[in-house]
Design a protein around this motif. Structure first.
Motif, PDB file in Angstrom:
ATOM      1  N   THR A 182       0.715  -1.189  -0.109  1.00  0.00           N
ATOM      2  CA  THR A 182      -0.033   0.084  -0.050  1.00  0.00           C
ATOM      3  C   THR A 182       0.744   1.243  -0.060  1.00  0.00           C
ATOM      4  O   THR A 182       0.484   1.988  -0.910  1.00  0.00           O
ATOM      5  CB  THR A 182      -0.946  -0.101   1.320  1.00  0.00           C
ATOM      6  OG1 THR A 182      -1.502  -1.075   1.182  1.00  0.00           O
ATOM      7  CG2 THR A 182      -1.718   1.405   1.091  1.00  0.00           C
ATOM      8  N   LEU A 240       1.122   4.160  -2.784  1.00  0.00           N
ATOM      9  CA  LEU A 240       0.747   5.603  -2.581  1.00  0.00           C
ATOM     10  C   LEU A 240       2.072   6.476  -3.108  1.00  0.00           C
ATOM     11  O   LEU A 240       2.053   7.670  -3.454  1.00  0.00           O
ATOM     12  CB  LEU A 240       0.484   5.907  -0.747  1.00  0.00           C
ATOM     13  CG  LEU A 240      -0.574   5.372  -0.650  1.00  0.00           C
ATOM     14  CD1 LEU A 240      -0.939   5.263   0.781  1.00  0.00           C
ATOM     15  CD2 LEU A 240      -1.951   6.155  -1.250  1.00  0.00           C
ATOM     16  N   ARG A 244      -2.920  11.105  -4.501  1.00  0.00           N
ATOM     17  CA  ARG A 244      -2.735  10.687  -3.059  1.00  0.00           C
ATOM     18  C   ARG A 244      -3.630  11.727  -2.092  1.00  0.00           C
ATOM     19  O   ARG A 244      -4.519  11.063  -1.246  1.00  0.00           O
ATOM     20  CB  ARG A 244      -1.273  11.041  -2.754  1.00  0.00           C
ATOM     21  CG  ARG A 244      -0.494   9.935  -2.819  1.00  0.00           C
ATOM     22  CD  ARG A 244       0.995  10.124  -2.266  1.00  0.00           C
ATOM     23  NE  ARG A 244       1.593  11.218  -2.746  1.00  0.00           N
ATOM     24  CZ  ARG A 244       2.685  11.419  -3.335  1.00  0.00           C
ATOM     25  NH1 ARG A 244       3.265  10.163  -3.817  1.00  0.00           N
ATOM     26  NH2 ARG A 244       3.428  12.680  -3.566  1.00  0.00           N
ATOM     27  N   VAL A 272      -7.167  10.173  -2.470  1.00  0.00           N
ATOM     28  CA  VAL A 272      -7.142   8.844  -1.278  1.00  0.00           C
ATOM     29  C   VAL A 272      -7.140   9.398  -0.054  1.00  0.00           C
ATOM     30  O   VAL A 272      -8.118   8.664   1.005  1.00  0.00           O
ATOM     31  CB  VAL A 272      -5.944   8.153  -1.687  1.00  0.00           C
ATOM     32  CG1 VAL A 272      -5.433   6.944  -0.465  1.00  0.00           C
ATOM     33  CG2 VAL A 272      -5.773   7.180  -2.835  1.00  0.00           C
ATOM     34  N   THR A 304     -10.293   8.412   2.556  1.00  0.00           N
ATOM     35  CA  THR A 304     -10.066   7.677   3.821  1.00  0.00           C
ATOM     36  C   THR A 304     -10.442   8.492   4.983  1.00  0.00           C
ATOM     37  O   THR A 304     -10.977   7.947   5.887  1.00  0.00           O
ATOM     38  CB  THR A 304      -8.616   7.461   4.031  1.00  0.00           C
ATOM     39  OG1 THR A 304      -7.985   6.786   2.857  1.00  0.00           O
ATOM     40  CG2 THR A 304      -8.058   6.597   5.380  1.00  0.00           C
TER      41      THR A 304
END
Length: 80
Positions: free
Chosen positions: A7, A11, A19, A22, A26
């Motif tokens: 992971t 990234l 990024r 993401v 999250t």
């Protein structure tokens, strides 16, 4: 290679804007938009008043059988 290592590697290979997307996604997973307690606190006077009203309704024969009340609520909210 562990899942965490894979992971992190993905990234690091991503462009900065990806990024950020993401990270924002999250954060949304772990951030609740709901208030912690949706109920307004009731005062002691309000609780006692509600209790007195409930007792009066029961003595007047206006009480509901719990099974009937639950069925009615279930139908009203689409559970039944």
């Amino acid at each position: 290679m562990s899942t965490l290592d894979a992971t992190v590697s993905m990234l690091q290979a991503m462009p900065e804007d990806a990024r950020i997307k993401v990270m924002e996604f999250t954060q949304k997973l772990f951030t609740s938009r709901k208030p912690t307690n949706p109920f307004v606190p009731a005062s002691q006077e309000q609780i006692l008043s509600d209790l007195a009203e409930s007792r009066q309704q029961i003595s007047d024969g206006k009480g509901l059988d719990m099974e009937d009340a639950l069925k009615r609520m279930g139908k009203q909210h689409g559970f039944i």
